[in-house]
Design a protein around this motif. Structure first.
Motif: not given
Length: 217
Positions: A7, A10, A44, A49
């Motif tokens: 990831v 964010v 999400t 994201v």
């Protein structure tokens, strides 16, 4: 088993529901730098994201979108599908890849309604329970699937600058499951929305220095 998906961003706007990660029955707040493990599922909610892999794949998800990292019998590496899990996504998705030369295509992605794209850069959004819209932004986008015997077949090949609306019926055999309702040019308003929300460097992190964005995905 941990993979090579991380990831990378964010983004939350105002007081929004935070993206979540479901891992082995536990719900966690999604955080930047989290490495995805096989079996992970992220949602999400109201956030945006970005997920990247170590080979240059970039997947950007809009609000109310989902991504799972799972084994799939026809997923993973193009030439050796059993050796690597696949990402399966749903909702509002923008996917592209940047490469350090030499160029090498190593992985695919799958939209949850069973369509595959490899290699392609694309934007896709869900319209309703039975229809999705696929956009070819840079080069032709082949949308394909495998039948019950594992034989691949094309559903539609979308010309650059066009979108296709596909209707799917999960009760039908694979080769009869998809109907192409429409292929039409992407409108100016759609281009503006996609560029502003998914390609704008003011919203998303800039590409690493010395690396090149290309049209393969």
């Amino acid at each position: 088993m941990k993979g090579n998906y991380t990831v990378s961003q964010v983004i939350l706007e105002k007081q929004a529901r935070r993206p979540m990660l479901l891992r082995k029955g536990e719900r966690l707040f999604l955080e930047e730098s989290m490495a995805l493990s096989v079996g992970d599922h992220l949602e999400t909610f109201d956030g945006w994201v970005e997920v990247r892999d170590s080979d240059g794949l970039v997947i950007r998800l809009g609000p109310s979108s989902e991504l799972s990292y799972v084994f799939d019998p026809y997923g993973g590496i193009v030439s050796h599908p059993a050796e690597r899990p696949s990402v399966i996504f749903y909702g509002e998705i923008f996917k592209f890849r940047y490469y350090v030369r030499p160029l090498e295509v190593v992985a695919c992605g799958k939209y949850r309604t069973s369509c595959w794209y490899c290699p392609s850069s694309f934007y896709v959004r869900n319209l309703d329970a039975n229809r999705d819209a696929y956009y070819a932004l840079a080069g032709e986008v082949p949308v394909w699937e495998r039948d019950e015997e594992g034989t691949p077949f094309d559903i539609v090949r979308i010309p650059e600058g066009h979108k296709a609306i596909l209707r799917h019926d999960q009760l039908q055999p694979m080769r009869k499951r998809y109907t192409v309702e429409e292929v039409s040019p992407v409108s100016a308003e759609e281009w503006d929305y996609i560029v502003s929300n998914f390609m704008n460097p003011k919203r998303w992190q800039k590409y690493p220095e010395g690396q090149e964005v290309v049209t393969a995905g």
